[in-house]
Motif scaffolding. Structure first.
Motif, PDB file in Angstrom:
ATOM      1  N   GLU A  22       8.028  12.877   9.802  1.00 33.51           N
ATOM      2  CA  GLU A  22       8.623  14.115   9.308  1.00 33.51           C
ATOM      3  C   GLU A  22       7.600  15.230   9.511  1.00 33.51           C
ATOM      4  OE1 GLU A  22       9.335  15.208   4.874  1.00 33.51           O
ATOM      5  OE2 GLU A  22      11.093  14.084   5.572  1.00 33.51           O
ATOM      6  N   ASP A  23       8.017  16.312  10.149  1.00 33.64           N
ATOM      7  CA  ASP A  23       7.115  17.444  10.422  1.00 33.64           C
ATOM      8  C   ASP A  23       5.840  16.996  11.140  1.00 33.64           C
ATOM      9  OD1 ASP A  23       8.891  19.236   9.174  1.00 33.64           O
ATOM     10  OD2 ASP A  23       8.008  18.810   7.204  1.00 33.64           O
ATOM     11  N   GLY A  24       5.979  16.053  12.067  1.00 37.45           N
ATOM     12  CA  GLY A  24       4.851  15.604  12.862  1.00 37.45           C
ATOM     13  C   GLY A  24       3.906  14.637  12.171  1.00 37.45           C
ATOM     14  N   LEU A  25       4.230  14.220  10.950  1.00 39.70           N
ATOM     15  CA  LEU A  25       3.384  13.282  10.210  1.00 39.70           C
ATOM     16  C   LEU A  25       4.142  11.994   9.936  1.00 39.70           C
ATOM     17  CD1 LEU A  25       1.912  15.681   7.491  1.00 39.70           C
ATOM     18  CD2 LEU A  25       0.759  14.856   9.554  1.00 39.70           C
ATOM     19  N   ILE A  26       3.422  10.884   9.966  1.00 43.32           N
ATOM     20  CA  ILE A  26       4.034   9.610   9.577  1.00 43.32           C
ATOM     21  C   ILE A  26       4.120   9.600   8.059  1.00 43.32           C
ATOM     22  CG2 ILE A  26       3.733   7.101   9.510  1.00 43.32           C
ATOM     23  CD1 ILE A  26       2.321   7.371  12.239  1.00 43.32           C
ATOM     24  N   ILE A  27       5.332   9.491   7.552  1.00 41.68           N
ATOM     25  CA  ILE A  27       5.516   9.488   6.100  1.00 41.68           C
ATOM     26  C   ILE A  27       5.869   8.102   5.570  1.00 41.68           C
ATOM     27  CG2 ILE A  27       6.146  11.925   5.999  1.00 41.68           C
ATOM     28  CD1 ILE A  27       9.100  10.911   5.631  1.00 41.68           C
ATOM     29  N   ARG A  28       6.211   7.202   6.463  1.00 43.63           N
ATOM     30  CA  ARG A  28       6.517   5.820   6.072  1.00 43.63           C
ATOM     31  C   ARG A  28       6.067   4.906   7.196  1.00 43.63           C
ATOM     32  NH1 ARG A  28      11.479   6.823   4.982  1.00 43.63           N
ATOM     33  NH2 ARG A  28      10.979   7.579   2.936  1.00 43.63           N
ATOM     34  N   ASP A  71      15.606   6.286  16.411  1.00 47.60           N
ATOM     35  CA  ASP A  71      16.835   6.861  15.883  1.00 47.60           C
ATOM     36  C   ASP A  71      16.449   7.997  14.943  1.00 47.60           C
ATOM     37  OD1 ASP A  71      19.428   7.380  15.079  1.00 47.60           O
ATOM     38  OD2 ASP A  71      19.523   5.694  13.689  1.00 47.60           O
ATOM     39  N   GLY A  72      16.510   9.212  15.449  1.00 50.62           N
ATOM     40  CA  GLY A  72      16.130  10.366  14.640  1.00 50.62           C
ATOM     41  C   GLY A  72      14.663  10.319  14.275  1.00 50.62           C
ATOM     42  N   GLU A  73      14.371  10.349  12.971  1.00 49.75           N
ATOM     43  CA  GLU A  73      12.989  10.336  12.496  1.00 49.75           C
ATOM     44  C   GLU A  73      12.411   8.931  12.395  1.00 49.75           C
ATOM     45  OE1 GLU A  73      13.402  12.429   8.783  1.00 49.75           O
ATOM     46  OE2 GLU A  73      13.042  14.363   9.745  1.00 49.75           O
ATOM     47  N   ASP A  74      13.214   7.920  12.639  1.00 51.49           N
ATOM     48  CA  ASP A  74      12.790   6.528  12.512  1.00 51.49           C
ATOM     49  C   ASP A  74      12.542   5.892  13.869  1.00 51.49           C
ATOM     50  OD1 ASP A  74      12.962   5.914   9.595  1.00 51.49           O
ATOM     51  OD2 ASP A  74      15.024   6.586   9.919  1.00 51.49           O
ATOM     52  N   ALA A  75      11.519   5.046  13.908  1.00 49.21           N
ATOM     53  CA  ALA A  75      11.227   4.263  15.100  1.00 49.21           C
ATOM     54  C   ALA A  75      10.848   2.856  14.673  1.00 49.21           C
ATOM     55  CB  ALA A  75      10.092   4.887  15.903  1.00 49.21           C
ATOM     56  N   VAL A  76      11.223   1.883  15.500  1.00 49.94           N
ATOM     57  CA  VAL A  76      10.852   0.489  15.278  1.00 49.94           C
ATOM     58  C   VAL A  76      10.155   0.005  16.542  1.00 49.94           C
ATOM     59  CG1 VAL A  76      11.697  -1.862  14.901  1.00 49.94           C
ATOM     60  CG2 VAL A  76      12.758   0.055  13.688  1.00 49.94           C
ATOM     61  N   VAL A  77       9.004  -0.632  16.351  1.00 52.37           N
ATOM     62  CA  VAL A  77       8.233  -1.189  17.461  1.00 52.37           C
ATOM     63  C   VAL A  77       8.154  -2.695  17.255  1.00 52.37           C
ATOM     64  CG1 VAL A  77       6.020  -1.212  18.653  1.00 52.37           C
ATOM     65  CG2 VAL A  77       6.876   0.931  17.650  1.00 52.37           C
ATOM     66  N   LEU A  78       8.558  -3.456  18.254  1.00 57.59           N
ATOM     67  CA  LEU A  78       8.435  -4.915  18.235  1.00 57.59           C
ATOM     68  C   LEU A  78       7.300  -5.292  19.169  1.00 57.59           C
ATOM     69  CD1 LEU A  78      12.224  -5.829  18.505  1.00 57.59           C
ATOM     70  CD2 LEU A  78      10.853  -5.507  16.440  1.00 57.59           C
ATOM     71  N   ALA A  79       6.418  -6.167  18.697  1.00 58.74           N
ATOM     72  CA  ALA A  79       5.229  -6.491  19.496  1.00 58.74           C
ATOM     73  C   ALA A  79       4.666  -7.852  19.124  1.00 58.74           C
ATOM     74  CB  ALA A  79       4.163  -5.421  19.290  1.00 58.74           C
ATOM     75  N   GLU A  80       3.728  -8.297  19.930  1.00 59.78           N
ATOM     76  CA  GLU A  80       2.906  -9.474  19.658  1.00 59.78           C
ATOM     77  C   GLU A  80       1.474  -8.957  19.556  1.00 59.78           C
ATOM     78  OE1 GLU A  80       2.249 -13.728  19.308  1.00 59.78           O
ATOM     79  OE2 GLU A  80       4.131 -12.645  19.428  1.00 59.78           O
ATOM     80  N   VAL A  81       0.825  -9.204  18.434  1.00 60.83           N
ATOM     81  CA  VAL A  81      -0.532  -8.718  18.193  1.00 60.83           C
ATOM     82  C   VAL A  81      -1.509  -9.875  18.364  1.00 60.83           C
ATOM     83  CG1 VAL A  81      -2.102  -7.783  16.436  1.00 60.83           C
ATOM     84  CG2 VAL A  81       0.230  -6.887  16.646  1.00 60.83           C
ATOM     85  N   ARG A 135       0.864  -1.178   0.000  1.00 59.92           N
ATOM     86  CA  ARG A 135       0.000   0.000   0.000  1.00 59.92           C
ATOM     87  C   ARG A 135       0.899   1.227   0.000  1.00 59.92           C
ATOM     88  NH1 ARG A 135      -5.375  -1.769   1.707  1.00 59.92           N
ATOM     89  NH2 ARG A 135      -5.204  -3.954   2.243  1.00 59.92           N
ATOM     90  N   SER A 136       0.575   2.214  -0.814  1.00 65.48           N
ATOM     91  CA  SER A 136       1.493   3.341  -0.945  1.00 65.48           C
ATOM     92  C   SER A 136       0.852   4.713  -0.781  1.00 65.48           C
ATOM     93  CB  SER A 136       2.207   3.270  -2.299  1.00 65.48           C
ATOM     94  OG  SER A 136       1.263   3.307  -3.347  1.00 65.48           O
ATOM     95  N   THR A 137      -0.454   4.788  -0.618  1.00 70.74           N
ATOM     96  CA  THR A 137      -1.102   6.081  -0.456  1.00 70.74           C
ATOM     97  C   THR A 137      -1.849   6.126   0.874  1.00 70.74           C
ATOM     98  OG1 THR A 137      -3.206   5.412  -1.453  1.00 70.74           O
ATOM     99  CG2 THR A 137      -1.470   6.195  -2.969  1.00 70.74           C
ATOM    100  N   ARG A 138      -2.232   7.327   1.282  1.00 64.52           N
ATOM    101  CA  ARG A 138      -3.024   7.465   2.514  1.00 64.52           C
ATOM    102  C   ARG A 138      -4.322   6.673   2.413  1.00 64.52           C
ATOM    103  NH1 ARG A 138      -2.484  13.280   5.303  1.00 64.52           N
ATOM    104  NH2 ARG A 138      -0.237  13.479   5.079  1.00 64.52           N
ATOM    105  N   ALA A 139      -4.945   6.722   1.234  1.00 62.85           N
ATOM    106  CA  ALA A 139      -6.196   5.979   1.029  1.00 62.85           C
ATOM    107  C   ALA A 139      -5.963   4.477   1.172  1.00 62.85           C
ATOM    108  CB  ALA A 139      -6.789   6.301  -0.336  1.00 62.85           C
ATOM    109  N   ASP A 140      -4.837   3.995   0.647  1.00 63.65           N
ATOM    110  CA  ASP A 140      -4.503   2.578   0.779  1.00 63.65           C
ATOM    111  C   ASP A 140      -4.337   2.184   2.245  1.00 63.65           C
ATOM    112  OD1 ASP A 140      -4.445   2.055  -1.958  1.00 63.65           O
ATOM    113  OD2 ASP A 140      -2.255   2.208  -2.106  1.00 63.65           O
TER     114      ASP A 140
END
Length: 111
Positions: free
Chosen positions: A76-82, A44-54, A12-17
């Motif tokens: 980036e600028d308060g928005l999730i871009i990836r 690490d900077g603008e990147d974060a990794v979350v490990l979890a069990e769902v 998925r590559s768009t906000r709608a997706d």
């Protein structure tokens, strides 16, 4: 392992997706019977990794299942871009297929 025909396991590559991804999850699962247990958050900077069990519970049958997940989020600028999700999509696909909810019309095919 990627299960290409899983309803939620397609690129998925768009906000709608992305919005559609979460609507699809809601359609198949009981909202009050889901959760996540976060085991680690790495930033690490603008990147974060979350490990979890769902944990999820299938709406139609009440069948509960769980799987490990890793989320890689870039802001980036308060928005999730990836937003990349690494999950056991085979378990998800098998659970939905076992319950007769595997819907190839909503997914791409690698066949």
């Amino acid at each position: 392992m990627f299960a290409p025909r899983a309803a939620t396991g397609r690129p998925r590559s768009t906000r709608a997706d992305v919005a559609d991804h979460f609507r699809t999850l809601d359609a198949f699962h009981i909202p009050d019977k889901r959760g996540a247990s976060v085991t680690r958050i790495l930033v690490d900077g603008e990147d974060a990794v979350v490990l979890a069990e769902v944990s999820q519970t299938v709406k139609v049958t009440g069948r509960a299942y769980s799987f490990p997940v890793a989320l890689h989020v870039t802001a980036e600028d308060g928005l999730i871009i990836r937003y990349h999700v690494y999950e056991d999509s085979l378990t998800v696909a098998q659970t939905l297929a076992d319950e007769g909810m595997h819907n190839s019309s909503t997914t791409g095919s690698n066949e």
